[in-house]
Write an enzyme that holds these catalytic residues in place. Sequence first.
Site, PDB file in Angstrom:
ATOM      1  CD1 TRP A 276      -3.306  26.400  64.507  1.00 14.89           C
ATOM      2  CD2 TRP A 276      -1.837  28.092  64.390  1.00 14.89           C
ATOM      3  NE1 TRP A 276      -3.692  27.371  65.398  1.00 14.89           N
ATOM      4  CE2 TRP A 276      -2.812  28.430  65.344  1.00 14.89           C
ATOM      5  CE3 TRP A 276      -0.813  29.012  64.139  1.00 14.89           C
ATOM      6  CZ2 TRP A 276      -2.803  29.615  66.050  1.00 14.89           C
ATOM      7  CZ3 TRP A 276      -0.784  30.204  64.856  1.00 14.89           C
ATOM      8  CH2 TRP A 276      -1.767  30.490  65.793  1.00 14.89           C
TER       9      TRP A 276
ATOM     10  CE  LYS B 143      -5.747  16.752  64.358  1.00 11.01           C
ATOM     11  NZ  LYS B 143      -5.601  17.930  63.469  1.00 11.01           N
ATOM     12  N   PRO B 144      -1.295  16.623  61.926  1.00 11.36           N
ATOM     13  CG  PRO B 144      -0.845  17.176  59.692  1.00 11.36           C
ATOM     14  CD  PRO B 144      -1.305  16.043  60.573  1.00 11.36           C
ATOM     15  CB  SER B 145      -2.710  22.422  62.883  1.00 13.85           C
ATOM     16  OG  SER B 145      -3.633  23.420  62.536  1.00 13.85           O
TER      17      SER B 145
ATOM     18  CB  ALA C 192      -9.443  24.665  75.905  1.00 10.69           C
ATOM     19  CB  THR C 193      -7.170  21.185  72.634  1.00 10.30           C
ATOM     20  OG1 THR C 193      -7.759  22.321  72.032  1.00 10.30           O
ATOM     21  CG2 THR C 193      -7.434  19.981  71.766  1.00 10.30           C
TER      22      THR C 193
ATOM     23  CD  GLU D  73       5.932  20.168  76.081  1.00  5.12           C
ATOM     24  OE1 GLU D  73       5.788  21.275  76.646  1.00  5.12           O
ATOM     25  OE2 GLU D  73       6.802  19.349  76.423  1.00  5.12           O
TER      26      GLU D  73
ATOM     27  N   GLY E  54      -0.250  25.931  76.541  1.00  5.37           N
ATOM     28  CA  GLY E  54      -0.013  27.366  76.375  1.00  5.37           C
ATOM     29  C   GLY E  54       0.939  27.947  77.411  1.00  5.37           C
TER      30      GLY E  54
ATOM     31  CB  CYS F   5       4.200  27.715  73.325  1.00  5.83           C
ATOM     32  SG  CYS F   5       5.744  26.943  72.859  1.00  5.83           S
TER      33      CYS F   5
ATOM     34  CD  GLU G 163      -0.910  30.688  74.785  1.00  7.40           C
ATOM     35  OE1 GLU G 163      -1.928  30.008  74.543  1.00  7.40           O
ATOM     36  OE2 GLU G 163       0.244  30.295  74.573  1.00  7.40           O
TER      37      GLU G 163
ATOM     38  CE  LYS H 100       1.978  28.926  87.571  1.00  6.91           C
ATOM     39  NZ  LYS H 100       1.865  30.201  88.283  1.00  6.91           N
TER      40      LYS H 100
HETATM   41  P1  NAD Z   1      -5.337  23.623  69.390  1.00  8.79           P
HETATM   42  O1  NAD Z   1      -5.413  23.069  70.763  1.00  8.79           O
HETATM   43  O2  NAD Z   1      -6.527  24.275  68.834  1.00  8.79           O
HETATM   44  O3  NAD Z   1      -4.945  22.480  68.345  1.00  8.79           O
HETATM   45  C1  NAD Z   1      -3.752  21.731  68.448  1.00  8.79           C
HETATM   46  C2  NAD Z   1      -3.933  20.417  67.713  1.00  8.79           C
HETATM   47  O4  NAD Z   1      -4.907  19.627  68.414  1.00  8.79           O
HETATM   48  C3  NAD Z   1      -4.464  20.554  66.281  1.00  8.79           C
HETATM   49  O5  NAD Z   1      -3.864  19.579  65.456  1.00  8.79           O
HETATM   50  C4  NAD Z   1      -5.953  20.259  66.456  1.00  8.79           C
HETATM   51  O6  NAD Z   1      -6.575  19.803  65.274  1.00  8.79           O
HETATM   52  C5  NAD Z   1      -5.913  19.176  67.518  1.00  8.79           C
HETATM   53  N1  NAD Z   1      -7.165  19.018  68.283  1.00  8.79           N
HETATM   54  C6  NAD Z   1      -8.178  19.921  68.461  1.00  8.79           C
HETATM   55  N2  NAD Z   1      -9.161  19.390  69.213  1.00  8.79           N
HETATM   56  C7  NAD Z   1      -8.761  18.129  69.530  1.00  8.79           C
HETATM   57  C8  NAD Z   1      -9.346  17.074  70.308  1.00  8.79           C
HETATM   58  N3  NAD Z   1     -10.540  17.207  70.891  1.00  8.79           N
HETATM   59  N4  NAD Z   1      -8.666  15.913  70.429  1.00  8.79           N
HETATM   60  C9  NAD Z   1      -7.439  15.767  69.855  1.00  8.79           C
HETATM   61  N5  NAD Z   1      -6.844  16.723  69.100  1.00  8.79           N
HETATM   62  C10 NAD Z   1      -7.494  17.888  68.950  1.00  8.79           C
HETATM   63  O7  NAD Z   1      -4.055  24.588  69.396  1.00  8.79           O
HETATM   64  P2  NAD Z   1      -3.562  25.558  68.230  1.00  8.79           P
HETATM   65  O8  NAD Z   1      -4.465  26.748  68.213  1.00  8.79           O
HETATM   66  O9  NAD Z   1      -3.339  24.772  66.981  1.00  8.79           O
HETATM   67  O10 NAD Z   1      -2.104  25.984  68.782  1.00  8.79           O
HETATM   68  C11 NAD Z   1      -1.864  27.071  69.591  1.00  8.79           C
HETATM   69  C12 NAD Z   1      -1.675  26.644  71.035  1.00  8.79           C
HETATM   70  O11 NAD Z   1      -0.591  25.713  71.133  1.00  8.79           O
HETATM   71  C13 NAD Z   1      -1.283  27.793  71.939  1.00  8.79           C
HETATM   72  O12 NAD Z   1      -1.978  27.700  73.156  1.00  8.79           O
HETATM   73  C14 NAD Z   1       0.216  27.568  72.183  1.00  8.79           C
HETATM   74  O13 NAD Z   1       0.730  28.133  73.362  1.00  8.79           O
HETATM   75  C15 NAD Z   1       0.273  26.085  72.205  1.00  8.79           C
HETATM   76  N6  NAD Z   1       1.640  25.632  71.960  1.00  8.79           N
HETATM   77  C16 NAD Z   1       2.347  25.074  72.984  1.00  8.79           C
HETATM   78  C17 NAD Z   1       3.671  24.680  72.790  1.00  8.79           C
HETATM   79  C18 NAD Z   1       4.471  24.046  73.893  1.00  8.79           C
HETATM   80  O14 NAD Z   1       5.455  23.380  73.573  1.00  8.79           O
HETATM   81  N7  NAD Z   1       4.113  24.202  75.144  1.00  8.79           N
HETATM   82  C19 NAD Z   1       4.257  24.835  71.543  1.00  8.79           C
HETATM   83  C20 NAD Z   1       3.502  25.420  70.522  1.00  8.79           C
HETATM   84  C21 NAD Z   1       2.183  25.802  70.741  1.00  8.79           C
END
Ligand code: NAD
Length: 476
Positions: free
Chosen positions: A145, A169-171, A225-226, A244, A246, A278, A380, A450
């Site tokens: 999101w 799938k978007p958030s 975690a996800t 991609e 945290g 991120c 994070e 990492k």
């Molecule tokens: P999140 O992991 O909670 O959710 C991300 C997406 O995954 C959402 O669409 C969610 O519905 C989906 N999801 C959740 N559980 C799932 C499952 N079991 N199987 C498949 N999909 C699932 O993350 P968030 O809170 O939406 O985003 C914040 C995180 O994203 C932060 O840790 C941030 O650092 C990271 N992030 C990383 C980058 C990068 O390019 N490295 C860019 C932006 C954000």
Amino acid sequence: MHMRINGAEVPSAGAGWKDVKNPATGETIDRVPDGTPEDVKNAVESAESAFPKWSGKTGRERGLLLFHAAAQVRDRHKELGRLLTIEQGKPLREAIDEVRGFCNVLEFYAGLSSQPAGEAIHLGSQGDCMVFHEPLGVCGAIIPWNMPVIIMGWKVAPALLAGNTIVMKPSSTAPLTALSISAILEEAGLPPGVLNIVTGSGGSAGEAIVTHPSVQKVSFTGSCATGCRVRELAGSRNKEVILELGGSDAMIVMNDADIRKAVDGAIRGRFYNAGQTCTAVKRLFVHRDSAESFISLLKVRVESLKVGNGLDPKVDMGPVNNRQQYDTLSEIMRSVKENREGTILTGGSPLKGDGYNNGYFFEPTLVRDVAEGSALLTGEIFGPVLPLMVIPDLDAAIREANRSPYGLGASIWTNDLATVKRVYHEVHAGIIWVNRHLTVPPEIPFGGTKESGIGRENGYRALQEYSRTKTLFLGW
Ligand code: NAD
């Protein structure tokens, strides 16, 4: 809003809905279907049917379409930016930049469409080989999101240009702008079924995308975690993933740095998008010789940030996106205060009362001399809280920068080439910025080391992530 499958708005096969709230007011602004595995199945079937025709087009034909689509999204950047601010919370200026950034990504990949792909290998008397790059088929894309529009571009543009079709799938807390953009791409000529959007929860719709046997590769952006869960599910099915995840980027300010420039960098690096990026500056290390002047200037700048509804043009920082983020941040700062994990120079609390209504507003916060083991350094922090430590020398800075399970980005602020060389070689991260932080244009590969992830997005190499080679051996 409904989901988009096969070029049309469709309701869910299930009966559930998810409310989308404005994080600045707490009001429900819309709702989207809580997509089910059945919806994902329909979306994958639609992507499979669209694949032969889409992959059969020339790269130049697909590129032209991306150019055309970018122009149509650009024409509507104000209305899309406004929608993004209302669902995500960021200031309108940042939201409009993000929509324009999406167009830049589309145009960058469209521009690569005329590049020659493949190789010819002459093997003397054995014969000759031709190596072709083929699209993978149906690809899955899962989006968070925090930057829902630009991250959609990072996944969708290279995958489409390489000839794949997509189920995305978007958030659930920021799905609306992505849905509107996908409708615009279709108006611009993207054939039905090439890009399908299923809304809903990660545990249901998200996992159904990852585990569907016809989905060849999944590109996931989100938390570690996800990401681990996605990797497990995909790995047990021999499926490729791009993860991609945290970050906890270090920013190192040396004693020869341009202090004003570095303060600007820290403000933008941490407080852009209310700290929910991120590659935000999540740990700041300042050389002791310039620490006091740097910190006093930084404190003034943090205190001058105007927090409020992102639609107000005077606002520098909006709310955090959702209740969970807000509660996590409040809890972390409660622990910092109770356990004296650092000296809070400014901020440290949720913002309530006049003008803040039921929004998820948090004070821009600066904490110095953070204690070892504090969550501010080990986790994070996805919000407007900047932990700052004074370091005696470069050795200590490099050691501290690497004391994190993450390895997304890092920046060094200096004018000394030898310092740059050491940081570049010794800090573990996917990108090292010099006198800059945060900027990720589509031309450069982006991704972490990492626990920050696997694979790269952006740059011409991302096309390879979305294709596989196939060799033709001509024995003559
Ligand atoms: P999140 O992991 O909670 O959710 C991300 C997406 O995954 C959402 O669409 C969610 O519905 C989906 N999801 C959740 N559980 C799932 C499952 N079991 N199987 C498949 N999909 C699932 O993350 P968030 O809170 O939406 O985003 C914040 C995180 O994203 C932060 O840790 C941030 O650092 C990271 N992030 C990383 C980058 C990068 O390019 N490295 C860019 C932006 C954000």
